[in-house]
Structures are given as structure tokens and as C-alpha cells.
Design an enzyme around this catalytic site. Structure first.
Site, PDB file in Angstrom:
ATOM      1  N   LYS A   1     -40.156  74.660  25.994  1.00 26.43           N
ATOM      2  CA  LYS A   1     -40.549  75.305  27.259  1.00 26.43           C
ATOM      3  C   LYS A   1     -40.597  74.206  28.300  1.00 26.43           C
ATOM      4  CE  LYS A   1     -43.738  78.622  25.149  1.00 26.43           C
ATOM      5  NZ  LYS A   1     -45.186  78.868  24.949  1.00 26.43           N
TER       6      LYS A   1
ATOM      7  N   ASP B   1     -41.473  73.072  15.522  1.00 23.50           N
ATOM      8  CA  ASP B   1     -41.019  74.383  15.975  1.00 23.50           C
ATOM      9  C   ASP B   1     -40.749  74.424  17.471  1.00 23.50           C
ATOM     10  OD1 ASP B   1     -43.722  74.092  16.609  1.00 23.50           O
ATOM     11  OD2 ASP B   1     -44.367  75.984  15.749  1.00 23.50           O
TER      12      ASP B   1
ATOM     13  N   ASP C   1     -43.911  72.278  23.703  1.00 24.80           N
ATOM     14  CA  ASP C   1     -44.589  73.022  24.765  1.00 24.80           C
ATOM     15  C   ASP C   1     -45.113  71.994  25.768  1.00 24.80           C
ATOM     16  OD1 ASP C   1     -45.829  75.152  26.120  1.00 24.80           O
ATOM     17  OD2 ASP C   1     -47.570  75.171  24.822  1.00 24.80           O
TER      18      ASP C   1
ATOM     19  N   ASP D   1     -46.567  81.360  14.815  1.00 27.81           N
ATOM     20  CA  ASP D   1     -47.578  82.368  14.516  1.00 27.81           C
ATOM     21  C   ASP D   1     -48.391  82.750  15.731  1.00 27.81           C
ATOM     22  OD1 ASP D   1     -49.020  79.858  14.724  1.00 27.81           O
ATOM     23  OD2 ASP D   1     -50.739  80.974  13.960  1.00 27.81           O
TER      24      ASP D   1
ATOM     25  N   PHE E   1     -45.339  83.344  25.384  1.00 29.94           N
ATOM     26  CA  PHE E   1     -45.829  83.028  24.044  1.00 29.94           C
ATOM     27  C   PHE E   1     -44.953  83.736  23.026  1.00 29.94           C
ATOM     28  CE2 PHE E   1     -48.473  83.070  20.297  1.00 29.94           C
ATOM     29  CZ  PHE E   1     -48.950  81.764  20.300  1.00 29.94           C
ATOM     30  N   VAL E   2     -44.353  82.946  22.140  1.00 27.94           N
ATOM     31  CA  VAL E   2     -43.405  83.530  21.186  1.00 27.94           C
ATOM     32  C   VAL E   2     -43.906  83.386  19.748  1.00 27.94           C
ATOM     33  CG1 VAL E   2     -41.366  83.251  22.644  1.00 27.94           C
ATOM     34  CG2 VAL E   2     -42.071  81.364  21.156  1.00 27.94           C
TER      35      VAL E   2
ATOM     36  N   GLY F   1     -45.765  75.267  11.778  1.00 25.77           N
ATOM     37  CA  GLY F   1     -44.702  75.946  12.526  1.00 25.77           C
ATOM     38  C   GLY F   1     -43.286  75.549  12.150  1.00 25.77           C
TER      39      GLY F   1
HETATM   40  P1  5GP Z   1     -47.838  71.223  22.519  1.00 21.91           P
HETATM   41  O1  5GP Z   1     -48.706  70.174  21.920  1.00 21.91           O
HETATM   42  O2  5GP Z   1     -46.403  70.792  22.757  1.00 21.91           O
HETATM   43  O3  5GP Z   1     -48.444  71.824  23.748  1.00 21.91           O
HETATM   44  O4  5GP Z   1     -47.865  72.442  21.542  1.00 21.91           O
HETATM   45  C1  5GP Z   1     -47.136  72.433  20.429  1.00 21.91           C
HETATM   46  C2  5GP Z   1     -47.657  73.403  19.426  1.00 21.91           C
HETATM   47  O5  5GP Z   1     -48.337  74.518  20.020  1.00 21.91           O
HETATM   48  C3  5GP Z   1     -46.459  73.973  18.724  1.00 21.91           C
HETATM   49  O6  5GP Z   1     -46.082  73.156  17.630  1.00 21.91           O
HETATM   50  C4  5GP Z   1     -46.955  75.327  18.323  1.00 21.91           C
HETATM   51  O7  5GP Z   1     -47.648  75.210  17.111  1.00 21.91           O
HETATM   52  C5  5GP Z   1     -47.909  75.705  19.427  1.00 21.91           C
HETATM   53  N1  5GP Z   1     -47.222  76.528  20.457  1.00 21.91           N
HETATM   54  C6  5GP Z   1     -46.829  76.186  21.694  1.00 21.91           C
HETATM   55  N2  5GP Z   1     -46.216  77.199  22.326  1.00 21.91           N
HETATM   56  C7  5GP Z   1     -46.211  78.207  21.439  1.00 21.91           C
HETATM   57  C8  5GP Z   1     -45.709  79.563  21.497  1.00 21.91           C
HETATM   58  O8  5GP Z   1     -45.116  80.065  22.463  1.00 21.91           O
HETATM   59  N3  5GP Z   1     -45.901  80.306  20.372  1.00 21.91           N
HETATM   60  C9  5GP Z   1     -46.540  79.831  19.254  1.00 21.91           C
HETATM   61  N4  5GP Z   1     -46.661  80.652  18.239  1.00 21.91           N
HETATM   62  N5  5GP Z   1     -47.012  78.577  19.179  1.00 21.91           N
HETATM   63  C10 5GP Z   1     -46.850  77.784  20.275  1.00 21.91           C
HETATM   64 MG    MG Z   2     -46.750  73.196  15.706  1.00 20.81          MG
END
Ligand code: 5GP
Ligand code: MG
Length: 170
Positions: free
Chosen positions: A125, A94, A97, A153, A146-147, A38
Site C-alpha cells: 500500500k 504478506d 503497509d 487475516d 483492509f484486505v 501472514g
Molecule cells: P506495517 O508494519 O507495514 O504497517 O504492517 C504490516 C503488517 O500489518 C502486515 O504484515 C500485516 O500483518 C498487517 N496488515 C497491514 N495491512 C493489512 C491489511 O490490509 N490486511 C491485513 N489482513 N493485514 C494487514
Molecule cells: Mg504480517
């Protein structure tokens, strides 16, 4: 798809983030660790604005995300990372979350002996964050949608879009 952040706003913000990073590192060398896949577009744009001595390494994180909303078990491949003893590291991802991915990446980089770790993300977020991760540089706070685009992607599609768009499940 609804455009959430247009390409020109992203570019403007990346310039601002690069200026902030330059001020903080004050010409000191920085080891950038990008979190694939990402980070790809954000990393490429950001590093070209940085007037600092920079080295770049990549780690691969995948969460077997089956649907847009649920992430599965996290796999982190960091075997290509060099020894980071005494280094100032800037992690580039990227999106922040839940924070679970970055928590693991930070732990791994700390384990390689980094002297100092900062985190840059294009998107955050806020309301989804559960892991104790703080980003030092944040491009945009976005709502819990979700973006895709600008590196992000869905099912490996849409990474090439120059803007950030909201993907609504059919
Ligand atoms: P986390 O471990 O912080 O929950 O998730 C991080 C990873 O989940 C990000 O690096 C990304 O790859 C994916 N992710 C989280 N939210 C989104 C979203 O809204 N869109 C996309 N495409 N990927 C997301
Ligand atoms: Mg990622």
C-alpha cells in the site's frame, strides 16, 4: 466480500516473481526468512517455484492489531533465527503497509550479520508507507483498503481464502 485479486492472477504473479528472484540470485544459496503469520500462503507457493538452493526460517511478528485500521505495539520473535553471517537473505512478507514491521525485521536480520538483504511482499500500500523500507519484489500495489485472504487475516479469520478480498468494516 469484494474480490480484489482473483486466485489465478495471484498464481500467475507468483510465477513471475519466482522467475525474477531466480534471475537475481543466479543459483546462489538464499536464506529465506518468512514473517509469520501472514506470509504463510505466499511463502508456500513462492518457494515451490524457486529452482535455487534455499533454506527457510520463520520469525513471528504481531502488532496486536485491534481493529482493521490501527496497529498497536509491534512484537517480534526472532529467537529461532540462525547465525546469518555472510548469508544472502530474502525476507518474505504478506504486505508492506506502513513498513514498521519490515523495518524491524530488516534491522534484526542485519544484526545477525547477513551479507545482503532483499525483501519480497505480495502486496504493497504505497500511500501508507512511512518507514524507509524498499521492497525488491512486489506482487501487487493495492489501494488503502483492509484486505484479507491468501494468508492475510482479520482477527485470525479468512487466511485460507484463495483470493485477496476487501473487508469493509460494518
Ligand atoms: P506495517 O508494519 O507495514 O504497517 O504492517 C504490516 C503488517 O500489518 C502486515 O504484515 C500485516 O500483518 C498487517 N496488515 C497491514 N495491512 C493489512 C491489511 O490490509 N490486511 C491485513 N489482513 N493485514 C494487514
Ligand atoms: Mg504480517
Amino acid at each position: 466480500m469484494e474480490i480484489l485479486i482473483a486466485a489465478d492472477r495471484i498464481h500467475q504473479r507468483v510465477v513471475e516473481l519466482a522467475e525474477q528472484i531466480e534471475r537475481d540470485y543466479q543459483s546462489r544459496p538464499v536464506m529465506i526468512v518468512g514473517v509469520l503469520t501472514g506470509c504463510l500462503v505466499f511463502l508456500a507457493d513462492l518457494i515451490r517455484r524457486l529452482d535455487l538452493p534455499v533454506r527457510i526460517h520463520l520469525v513471528q511478528a504481531s502488532s496486536y492489531r485491534g481493529t482493521a485500521t490501527s496497529a498497536g505495539a509491534l512484537q517480534l520473535r526472532a529467537d529461532t533465527l540462525p547465525d546469518l553471517a555472510g548469508r544472502e537473505v530474502l525476507i518474505v512478507d504478506d504486505i508492506l503497509d506502513t513498513g514498521q514491521t519490515l523495518a524491524r525485521v530488516i534491522e534484526t536480520i542485519r544484526g545477525r550479520g547477513a551479507a545482503h538483504i532483499r525483501v519480497a511482499v505480495l502486496l504493497r500500500k504505497k500511500e501508507r508507507l512511512i518507514a524507509p523500507v524498499e521492497a525488491d519484489y512486489v506482487g501487487f500495489d493495492i489501494p488503502d483498503e483492509f484486505v484479507v485472504g491468501y494468508g492475510l487475516d482479520y482477527n485470525d479469520e479468512y487466511r485460507h481464502l484463495p483470493h485477496i478480498a476487501v473487508l469493509r468494516e460494518p
